[in-house]
Design an enzyme around this catalytic site. Structure first.
Site, PDB file in Angstrom:
ATOM      1  N   ASP A 258      20.232  -4.773  -3.613  1.00 32.24           N
ATOM      2  CA  ASP A 258      18.778  -4.926  -3.891  1.00 32.24           C
ATOM      3  C   ASP A 258      18.149  -5.081  -2.448  1.00 32.24           C
ATOM      4  O   ASP A 258      16.761  -5.271  -2.582  1.00 32.24           O
ATOM      5  CB  ASP A 258      18.317  -6.063  -4.806  1.00 32.24           C
TER       6      ASP A 258
ATOM      7  N   HIS B  52      23.117 -16.810  -8.864  1.00 32.40           N
ATOM      8  CA  HIS B  52      22.006 -18.055  -9.124  1.00 32.40           C
ATOM      9  C   HIS B  52      22.469 -19.044 -10.206  1.00 32.40           C
ATOM     10  O   HIS B  52      21.703 -20.016 -10.317  1.00 32.40           O
ATOM     11  CB  HIS B  52      21.125 -17.071  -9.831  1.00 32.40           C
TER      12      HIS B  52
ATOM     13  N   HIS C  42      18.425 -11.731  -2.627  1.00 29.41           N
ATOM     14  CA  HIS C  42      17.905 -13.223  -3.366  1.00 29.41           C
ATOM     15  C   HIS C  42      18.918 -14.108  -2.712  1.00 29.41           C
ATOM     16  O   HIS C  42      20.178 -13.873  -2.691  1.00 29.41           O
ATOM     17  CB  HIS C  42      17.898 -13.038  -4.822  1.00 29.41           C
TER      18      HIS C  42
ATOM     19  N   ASP D 282      22.924 -10.540  -0.867  1.00 32.48           N
ATOM     20  CA  ASP D 282      22.091  -9.916  -1.781  1.00 32.48           C
ATOM     21  C   ASP D 282      20.625 -10.302  -1.320  1.00 32.48           C
ATOM     22  O   ASP D 282      20.448 -11.056  -0.460  1.00 32.48           O
ATOM     23  CB  ASP D 282      22.258 -10.961  -3.354  1.00 32.48           C
TER      24      ASP D 282
HETATM   25  C1  OKP Z   1      19.130 -11.662  -9.496  1.00 32.84           C
HETATM   26  B1  OKP Z   1      20.055 -11.094  -8.212  1.00 32.84           B
HETATM   27  C2  OKP Z   1      10.775  -9.978 -10.657  1.00 32.84           C
HETATM   28  C3  OKP Z   1      11.337 -11.290 -11.070  1.00 32.84           C
HETATM   29  C4  OKP Z   1      12.775 -11.252 -10.968  1.00 32.84           C
HETATM   30  C5  OKP Z   1      14.665 -12.778 -11.341  1.00 32.84           C
HETATM   31  C6  OKP Z   1      15.578 -12.160  -9.992  1.00 32.84           C
HETATM   32  C7  OKP Z   1      16.849 -12.134 -10.381  1.00 32.84           C
HETATM   33  C8  OKP Z   1      17.625 -11.516  -9.245  1.00 32.84           C
HETATM   34  N1  OKP Z   1       9.631  -9.908 -10.005  1.00 32.84           N
HETATM   35  N2  OKP Z   1      13.098 -12.616 -11.290  1.00 32.84           N
HETATM   36  O1  OKP Z   1      19.985 -11.897  -7.154  1.00 32.84           O
HETATM   37  O2  OKP Z   1      19.907  -9.738  -7.887  1.00 32.84           O
HETATM   38 ZN    ZN Z   2      19.510 -10.140  -5.917  1.00 32.60          ZN
END
Ligand code: OKP
Ligand code: ZN
Length: 334
Positions: free
Chosen positions: A279, A154, A192, A190
């Site tokens: 995840d 990120h 995200h 991932d």
């Molecule tokens: C990092 B990686 C949860 C809010 C989460 C940040 C997520 C970061 C993910 N409701 N905000 O991509 O695993």
């Molecule tokens: Zn993630």
């Protein structure tokens, strides 16, 4: 498979993160470390290649900031982890600001990515870990696993966010380019979207970024990861986003993965970097796909059909009780 890890990555111990109007315990916590180390067995400690490979990706002022931010926070009389509270969304330009609060907002895009006393060291060694795994593959190993923590996908050239401070995958890719690899592909699986990695290579043709992730209409990071983001090159966009809905199971995931692999083949990459997040697992506490532990070996086997030298870089995965098994299952597929 050779696995790389550095114990100094434990130095990052965020107390909490802010979202939905409240503080929550940090999802990216040290418990992840034991879970993964137990599952992968013995690891090698990376060499120290210094700052030069980090500077191929990150702005010098950003690195200076990251290294000194927590000291500046303490010097301003604060305690605990440093958090931003105000963001230059409209006028992000190179003002030479000095106040730590101004810098925190200038270099962050969220409030889930605090800077503590050990954040620089942990991130630095995570990047060195990614470099060591890359060197091992450049040296002839078929695959290597970089257990990087905190994650990296990120953060951009000059900003942090999403638990990410240094772009481990991008640093690995640029290291391979510097070593003479002409075409590199990054596959991000991932949950995200890896907005930072995408931003870093968005105007490039030689490093392809392909991501399968939760549709940002619903999920973090919202402002990136949409299907129409195809890269800035007029000749051939080297960016492919494959957003999927919440609830996605293996059958749907697999067809997106085949599309991703097709695109990587077209790119004629000489080296592959996989940003692996566990995840996408059905039990992940902050994510909403429904992959099972047993899906990760077929996922890796599909990726391995590319026949490319492959560096696997750890990103997210927060279901600590299943994290070790999910990582081991994925690596077994190679
Ligand atoms: C990092 B990686 C949860 C809010 C989460 C940040 C997520 C970061 C993910 N409701 N905000 O991509 O695993
Ligand atoms: Zn993630």
């Amino acid at each position: 498979m050779k696995c790389f890890w550095d114990d100094r990555q434990r130095a990052h111990v965020p107390a909490g993160e802010f979202f939905n109007g409240a503080m929550h315990p940090a999802a990216e916590h040290e418990g992840r470390v034991e879970a993964i180390l137990k599952a992968i067995g013995s690891t090698q400690t990376p060499a120290d290649l210094g700052l030069d490979p980090l500077l191929r990706v990150h702005a010098p002022d950003y690195l200076d900031y990251l290294r000194s931010a927590h000291d500046q926070w303490l010097a301003a009389g604060r305690g605990g982890d440093a958090f931003p509270y105000t963001f230059p969304v409209v006028k992000r330009r190179p003002l030479r600001l000095e106040r730590i609060d101004a810098l925190l907002g200038q270099y962050s895009f969220d409030t889930s990515t605090p800077i503590g006393p050990g954040t620089w060291d942990a991130s630095y060694w995570a990047a060195q870990t990614a470099l060591a795994a890359t060197d091992s593959v450049l040296g002839g190993e078929r695959t290597a696993f970089a257990f990087c923590r905190p994650p990296g996908h990120h953060c951009g050239a000059d900003y942090l966010g999403g638990y990410s401070y240094l772009s481990n995958a991008a640093i690995a890719a640029e290291h391979a380019v510097a070593a003479g690899r002409k075409r590199v592909a990054i596959l991000d699986v991932d949950y995200h979207h890896g907005n930072g990695t995408q931003d870093i290579f968005y105007e490039r043709g030689d490093v392809l970024y392909v991501s399968i992730h939760a549709d940002p209409v619903m999920d973090y990071p919202y402002y990136w990861g949409h299907a129409d983001e195809r890269g800035k090159r007029a000749d051939h966009g080297a960016n492919l986003n494959l957003p999927l809905p919440r609830g996605t199971e293996w059958a749907t995931y697999q067809s997106a993965l085949l599309q991703a692999l097709d695109r990587i083949e077209t790119h004629e990459a000489e080296l592959l970097i996989v940003s692996y997040g566990a995840d996408t697992y059905e039990g992940d506490p902050i994510s909403h796909f429904n992959l099972k532990t047993s899906d990760y070996a077929p996922m890796a086997r599909a990726i391995a059909t590319l026949g490319l030298p492959t560096v696997v870089v750890m990103e997210g995965g927060y279901a600590v009780e299943a994290l070790g098994a999910n990582v081991a299952e994925f690596l077994s597929g190679f």
